[in-house]
Design a protein around this motif. Structure first.
Motif, PDB file in Angstrom:
ATOM      1  N   TYR A   1       0.811  -1.206   0.000  1.00  9.41           N
ATOM      2  CA  TYR A   1       0.000   0.000   0.000  1.00  9.41           C
ATOM      3  C   TYR A   1       0.849   1.262   0.000  1.00  9.41           C
ATOM      4  O   TYR A   1       0.329   2.347   0.009  1.00  9.41           O
ATOM      5  CB  TYR A   1      -0.928   0.029   1.219  1.00  9.41           C
TER       6      TYR A   1
ATOM      7  N   PRO B   1       3.017   5.002   4.924  1.00  7.17           N
ATOM      8  CA  PRO B   1       1.860   5.507   5.668  1.00  7.17           C
ATOM      9  C   PRO B   1       1.664   7.000   5.403  1.00  7.17           C
ATOM     10  O   PRO B   1       2.601   7.701   5.012  1.00  7.17           O
ATOM     11  CB  PRO B   1       2.230   5.245   7.132  1.00  7.17           C
TER      12      PRO B   1
ATOM     13  N   TRP C   1      -1.878   2.036  10.710  1.00 10.06           N
ATOM     14  CA  TRP C   1      -1.279   1.628   9.438  1.00 10.06           C
ATOM     15  C   TRP C   1      -0.570   0.282   9.574  1.00 10.06           C
ATOM     16  O   TRP C   1      -0.695  -0.587   8.719  1.00 10.06           O
ATOM     17  CB  TRP C   1      -0.302   2.694   8.963  1.00 10.06           C
TER      18      TRP C   1
ATOM     19  N   HIS D   1      -5.762   0.734   6.805  1.00 12.05           N
ATOM     20  CA  HIS D   1      -5.222   1.842   6.026  1.00 12.05           C
ATOM     21  C   HIS D   1      -6.212   2.995   5.890  1.00 12.05           C
ATOM     22  O   HIS D   1      -5.816   4.156   5.955  1.00 12.05           O
ATOM     23  CB  HIS D   1      -4.771   1.345   4.659  1.00 12.05           C
TER      24      HIS D   1
ATOM     25  N   GLN E   1      -5.602   6.813   7.383  1.00  9.51           N
ATOM     26  CA  GLN E   1      -5.742   8.033   6.582  1.00  9.51           C
ATOM     27  C   GLN E   1      -6.746   8.984   7.222  1.00  9.51           C
ATOM     28  O   GLN E   1      -6.530  10.193   7.257  1.00  9.51           O
ATOM     29  CB  GLN E   1      -6.188   7.685   5.158  1.00  9.51           C
TER      30      GLN E   1
END
Length: 116
Positions: A27, A30, A64, A69, A73
């Motif tokens: 991904y 972070p 994270w 995720h 955020q």
């Protein structure tokens, strides 16, 4: 008789398939946790809103690393939001203080010039 070398496809053929190990998708890094802004808001601006911003920004890395995720955020966005509102509130209070001082100076100047 076994071959010592792997069986590569002929040139121009399909590429060899890589085995799938079932790892986690990447991904990326972070999100920015906005901790610097939260600390500056706490020290220079508004203490209650700055503390909330510090708490939110400290949750980013934990969420994270746990794989949450979207929540990480959102925590980063919340930390930025609370820091910004703390700075705006402090700016508003500072503006009201300046207006109060100007009004008091005007009242004091007009009252000092009064002679019975």
């Amino acid at each position: 008789m076994t071959d010592q070398y792997p069986n590569y496809p002929p040139p121009g053929g399909p590429p060899p398939q890589q085995p799938y190990y079932g790892g986690m998708p990447n991904y990326g890094p972070p999100p920015d946790n906005n901790l610097v802004w939260a600390i500056l808001c706490t020290v220079l601006c508004c203490l209650p809103l700055g503390i909330v911003a510090i708490v939110k920004s400290s949750q980013v890395q934990t969420l994270w690393s746990q794989g949450f995720h979207a929540e990480a955020q959102k925590a980063a966005d919340d930390a930025k939001k609370w820091s910004m509102w703390g700075a705006i509130a402090t700016g508003g209070l500072f503006l009201l203080y300046i207006i109060f001082i100007v009004v008091m100076v005007i009242i004091g100047a007009s009252a000092g010039s009064f002679t019975p």
